[in-house]
Design a protein around this motif. Structure first.
Motif, PDB file in Angstrom:
ATOM      1  N   VAL A 121       0.840  -1.197   0.000  1.00  0.00           N
ATOM      2  CA  VAL A 121       0.000   0.000   0.000  1.00  0.00           C
ATOM      3  C   VAL A 121       0.877   1.249   0.000  1.00  0.00           C
ATOM      4  CG1 VAL A 121      -1.736   1.250   1.356  1.00  0.00           C
ATOM      5  CG2 VAL A 121      -1.811  -1.230   1.241  1.00  0.00           C
ATOM      6  N   ILE A 122       0.449   2.267  -0.742  1.00  0.00           N
ATOM      7  CA  ILE A 122       1.129   3.565  -0.675  1.00  0.00           C
ATOM      8  C   ILE A 122       0.844   4.134   0.709  1.00  0.00           C
ATOM      9  CG2 ILE A 122       1.236   5.909  -1.593  1.00  0.00           C
ATOM     10  CD1 ILE A 122       0.232   4.743  -4.272  1.00  0.00           C
ATOM     11  N   PRO A 123       1.881   4.422   1.482  1.00  0.00           N
ATOM     12  CA  PRO A 123       1.631   4.906   2.854  1.00  0.00           C
ATOM     13  C   PRO A 123       0.912   6.260   2.851  1.00  0.00           C
ATOM     14  CG  PRO A 123       3.981   4.988   2.332  1.00  0.00           C
ATOM     15  CD  PRO A 123       3.303   4.336   1.178  1.00  0.00           C
ATOM     16  N   ILE A 124      -0.082   6.377   3.709  1.00  0.00           N
ATOM     17  CA  ILE A 124      -0.864   7.614   3.819  1.00  0.00           C
ATOM     18  C   ILE A 124       0.036   8.790   4.220  1.00  0.00           C
ATOM     19  CG2 ILE A 124      -1.546   7.270   6.238  1.00  0.00           C
ATOM     20  CD1 ILE A 124      -3.816   8.623   3.422  1.00  0.00           C
ATOM     21  N   GLN A 125       1.167   8.507   4.870  1.00  0.00           N
ATOM     22  CA  GLN A 125       2.093   9.549   5.314  1.00  0.00           C
ATOM     23  C   GLN A 125       2.691  10.326   4.139  1.00  0.00           C
ATOM     24  OE1 GLN A 125       1.940   6.475   6.442  1.00  0.00           O
ATOM     25  NE2 GLN A 125       1.688   6.602   8.657  1.00  0.00           N
ATOM     26  N   ILE A 126       2.582   9.796   2.921  1.00  0.00           N
ATOM     27  CA  ILE A 126       3.027  10.530   1.733  1.00  0.00           C
ATOM     28  C   ILE A 126       2.284  11.872   1.680  1.00  0.00           C
ATOM     29  CG2 ILE A 126       2.921  10.545  -0.815  1.00  0.00           C
ATOM     30  CD1 ILE A 126       5.056   8.661  -0.058  1.00  0.00           C
ATOM     31  N   SER A 127       1.061  11.902   2.200  1.00  0.00           N
ATOM     32  CA  SER A 127       0.269  13.145   2.180  1.00  0.00           C
ATOM     33  C   SER A 127       0.874  14.223   3.078  1.00  0.00           C
ATOM     34  CB  SER A 127      -1.173  12.868   2.598  1.00  0.00           C
ATOM     35  OG  SER A 127      -1.225  12.459   3.956  1.00  0.00           O
ATOM     36  N   HIS A 128       1.811  13.874   3.946  1.00  0.00           N
ATOM     37  CA  HIS A 128       2.480  14.854   4.810  1.00  0.00           C
ATOM     38  C   HIS A 128       3.573  15.619   4.068  1.00  0.00           C
ATOM     39  CE1 HIS A 128       1.382  12.125   8.466  1.00  0.00           C
ATOM     40  NE2 HIS A 128       0.332  12.689   7.924  1.00  0.00           N
ATOM     41  N   LEU A 129       3.910  15.176   2.869  1.00  0.00           N
ATOM     42  CA  LEU A 129       4.982  15.806   2.089  1.00  0.00           C
ATOM     43  C   LEU A 129       4.422  17.030   1.364  1.00  0.00           C
ATOM     44  CD1 LEU A 129       6.607  12.548   0.676  1.00  0.00           C
ATOM     45  CD2 LEU A 129       7.292  13.867   2.687  1.00  0.00           C
ATOM     46  N   THR A 130       4.217  18.089   2.096  1.00  0.00           N
ATOM     47  CA  THR A 130       3.524  19.268   1.560  1.00  0.00           C
ATOM     48  C   THR A 130       4.347  20.069   0.556  1.00  0.00           C
ATOM     49  OG1 THR A 130       4.221  20.558   3.480  1.00  0.00           O
ATOM     50  CG2 THR A 130       2.051  19.509   3.597  1.00  0.00           C
ATOM     51  N   ASN A 131       5.657  19.872   0.508  1.00  0.00           N
ATOM     52  CA  ASN A 131       6.493  20.564  -0.482  1.00  0.00           C
ATOM     53  C   ASN A 131       6.692  19.737  -1.750  1.00  0.00           C
ATOM     54  OD1 ASN A 131       7.126  23.047   0.839  1.00  0.00           O
ATOM     55  ND2 ASN A 131       8.359  21.863   2.277  1.00  0.00           N
ATOM     56  N   LEU A 132       6.153  18.524  -1.774  1.00  0.00           N
ATOM     57  CA  LEU A 132       6.346  17.618  -2.900  1.00  0.00           C
ATOM     58  C   LEU A 132       5.734  18.203  -4.168  1.00  0.00           C
ATOM     59  CD1 LEU A 132       7.669  14.839  -3.197  1.00  0.00           C
ATOM     60  CD2 LEU A 132       5.400  13.838  -2.991  1.00  0.00           C
ATOM     61  N   ARG A 133       6.533  18.264  -5.227  1.00  0.00           N
ATOM     62  CA  ARG A 133       6.070  18.780  -6.523  1.00  0.00           C
ATOM     63  C   ARG A 133       6.040  17.698  -7.588  1.00  0.00           C
ATOM     64  NH1 ARG A 133       4.331  21.529  -3.527  1.00  0.00           N
ATOM     65  NH2 ARG A 133       4.893  23.616  -2.931  1.00  0.00           N
ATOM     66  N   LYS A 134       6.906  16.669  -7.458  1.00  0.00           N
ATOM     67  CA  LYS A 134       6.944  15.565  -8.420  1.00  0.00           C
ATOM     68  C   LYS A 134       6.956  14.252  -7.654  1.00  0.00           C
ATOM     69  CE  LYS A 134       9.196  17.894 -12.236  1.00  0.00           C
ATOM     70  NZ  LYS A 134      10.295  17.868 -13.201  1.00  0.00           N
ATOM     71  N   LEU A 135       5.987  13.414  -7.984  1.00  0.00           N
ATOM     72  CA  LEU A 135       5.863  12.094  -7.371  1.00  0.00           C
ATOM     73  C   LEU A 135       5.711  11.092  -8.503  1.00  0.00           C
ATOM     74  CD1 LEU A 135       5.407  10.262  -4.879  1.00  0.00           C
ATOM     75  CD2 LEU A 135       2.982  10.821  -5.052  1.00  0.00           C
ATOM     76  N   ARG A 136       6.648  10.164  -8.604  1.00  0.00           N
ATOM     77  CA  ARG A 136       6.628   9.177  -9.695  1.00  0.00           C
ATOM     78  C   ARG A 136       6.658   7.771  -9.104  1.00  0.00           C
ATOM     79  NH1 ARG A 136      10.658  12.324 -13.795  1.00  0.00           N
ATOM     80  NH2 ARG A 136       9.160  13.932 -14.335  1.00  0.00           N
ATOM     81  N   PHE A 137       5.552   7.038  -9.362  1.00  0.00           N
ATOM     82  CA  PHE A 137       5.397   5.670  -8.885  1.00  0.00           C
ATOM     83  C   PHE A 137       5.069   4.707 -10.018  1.00  0.00           C
ATOM     84  CE2 PHE A 137       3.826   6.611  -4.265  1.00  0.00           C
ATOM     85  CZ  PHE A 137       5.116   6.837  -3.872  1.00  0.00           C
ATOM     86  N   SER A 138       5.199   5.095 -11.268  1.00  0.00           N
ATOM     87  CA  SER A 138       4.764   4.235 -12.364  1.00  0.00           C
ATOM     88  C   SER A 138       5.540   2.917 -12.373  1.00  0.00           C
ATOM     89  CB  SER A 138       4.921   4.958 -13.709  1.00  0.00           C
ATOM     90  OG  SER A 138       6.279   5.189 -14.002  1.00  0.00           O
ATOM     91  N   SER A 139       4.909   1.906 -12.910  1.00  0.00           N
ATOM     92  CA  SER A 139       5.481   0.557 -13.030  1.00  0.00           C
ATOM     93  C   SER A 139       5.761  -0.082 -11.672  1.00  0.00           C
ATOM     94  CB  SER A 139       6.768   0.573 -13.859  1.00  0.00           C
ATOM     95  OG  SER A 139       6.526   1.098 -15.131  1.00  0.00           O
ATOM     96  N   LEU A 140       4.936   0.230 -10.682  1.00  0.00           N
ATOM     97  CA  LEU A 140       5.069  -0.396  -9.367  1.00  0.00           C
ATOM     98  C   LEU A 140       3.813  -1.218  -9.074  1.00  0.00           C
ATOM     99  CD1 LEU A 140       6.467   2.554  -7.184  1.00  0.00           C
ATOM    100  CD2 LEU A 140       7.734   0.821  -8.429  1.00  0.00           C
ATOM    101  N   LEU A 141       3.926  -2.198  -8.227  1.00  0.00           N
ATOM    102  CA  LEU A 141       2.793  -3.036  -7.850  1.00  0.00           C
ATOM    103  C   LEU A 141       2.208  -2.540  -6.530  1.00  0.00           C
ATOM    104  CD1 LEU A 141       4.506  -6.443  -8.644  1.00  0.00           C
ATOM    105  CD2 LEU A 141       2.895  -5.189 -10.095  1.00  0.00           C
ATOM    106  N   LEU A 142       1.648  -1.348  -6.546  1.00  0.00           N
ATOM    107  CA  LEU A 142       1.159  -0.729  -5.334  1.00  0.00           C
ATOM    108  C   LEU A 142      -0.371  -0.669  -5.319  1.00  0.00           C
ATOM    109  CD1 LEU A 142       3.669   2.250  -5.093  1.00  0.00           C
ATOM    110  CD2 LEU A 142       3.680   0.170  -3.731  1.00  0.00           C
ATOM    111  N   ASN A 143      -0.919  -0.614  -4.131  1.00  0.00           N
ATOM    112  CA  ASN A 143      -2.364  -0.457  -3.947  1.00  0.00           C
ATOM    113  C   ASN A 143      -2.624   0.868  -3.280  1.00  0.00           C
ATOM    114  OD1 ASN A 143      -2.968  -3.145  -4.822  1.00  0.00           O
ATOM    115  ND2 ASN A 143      -2.199  -3.865  -2.837  1.00  0.00           N
ATOM    116  N   CYS A 144      -3.732   1.480  -3.599  1.00  0.00           N
ATOM    117  CA  CYS A 144      -4.165   2.694  -2.926  1.00  0.00           C
ATOM    118  C   CYS A 144      -5.249   2.328  -1.940  1.00  0.00           C
ATOM    119  CB  CYS A 144      -4.706   3.716  -3.929  1.00  0.00           C
ATOM    120  SG  CYS A 144      -3.463   4.263  -5.108  1.00  0.00           S
ATOM    121  N   LEU A 145      -5.319   3.050  -0.839  1.00  0.00           N
ATOM    122  CA  LEU A 145      -6.382   2.799   0.146  1.00  0.00           C
ATOM    123  C   LEU A 145      -7.693   3.372  -0.325  1.00  0.00           C
ATOM    124  CD1 LEU A 145      -4.556   3.465   3.515  1.00  0.00           C
ATOM    125  CD2 LEU A 145      -5.321   1.291   2.585  1.00  0.00           C
TER     126      LEU A 145
END
Length: 172
Positions: A148-172
């Motif tokens: 699962v993509i950790p919900i704590q990623i939402s704490h990264l308030t300065n994040l401008r680019k997030l790249r997760f393509s080609s991963l076997l991840l689940n969203c909540l």
């Protein structure tokens, strides 16, 4: 009159006053530089701990990462800010195999970029990655992460680019 002394108030003659008056200025710079060097050493130690958890091939790929070398000037894929703190990790397409479980993100508070794309990293993305409040770019694409993509990623308030393509991840 040229060269004549201008009368002024007398200099007090209390013991030590003249020494204080003419003493060199006190500066905190050496202490700050020492503190920055210790912080960089702690950051380097966190990366060395992670490196030691990777497979042998990965460790050889990161051979410049050594306790005898300065992370800011000698480590491949590491960038530092003007204060000498580790601010970027960019080891794309390096054949790195392992997990992020032993990477102590809390020891790397000045990170602004993490690019670990196109490697062979696997396992879950640790929730403590959300502690990297200065992170602007996070690129983990083309690895083997799962879970699962950790919900704590939402704490990264300065994040401008997030790249997760080609991963076997689940969203909540």
């Amino acid at each position: 009159m040229l060269g004549a002394a201008v009368p002024g108030p007398p200099i007090p003659s209390a013991p030590g006053f003249r020494q204080l008056l003419f003493a060199p200025p006190i500066t905190a710079a050496p202490k700050l530089q020492h503190a920055a060097a210790l912080s960089t050493a702690n950051e380097g130690k966190a990366l060395l701990t992670w490196k030691s958890s990777l497979d042998n091939h990965s460790q050889s790929q990161l051979s410049s990462w050594s306790s005898s070398a300065n992370p800011c000037s000698n480590w491949v894929g590491i960038r530092c800010n003007k204060a000498g703190r580790i601010s970027g990790i960019n080891i794309t397409s390096s054949g790195i195999r392992g997990t992020l479980g032993h990477l102590n993100f809390s020891s790397l508070p000045h990170l602004t970029t993490i690019d670990l794309s196109q490697n062979a990293l696997y396992g879950t993305i640790p929730s403590n990655i959300g502690n990297l409040s200065r992170l602007v770019l996070l690129n983990l694409e083309s690895n083997n992460f799962s879970g699962v993509i950790p919900i704590q990623i939402s704490h990264l308030t300065n994040l401008r680019k997030l790249r997760f393509s080609s991963l076997l991840l689940n969203c909540l």
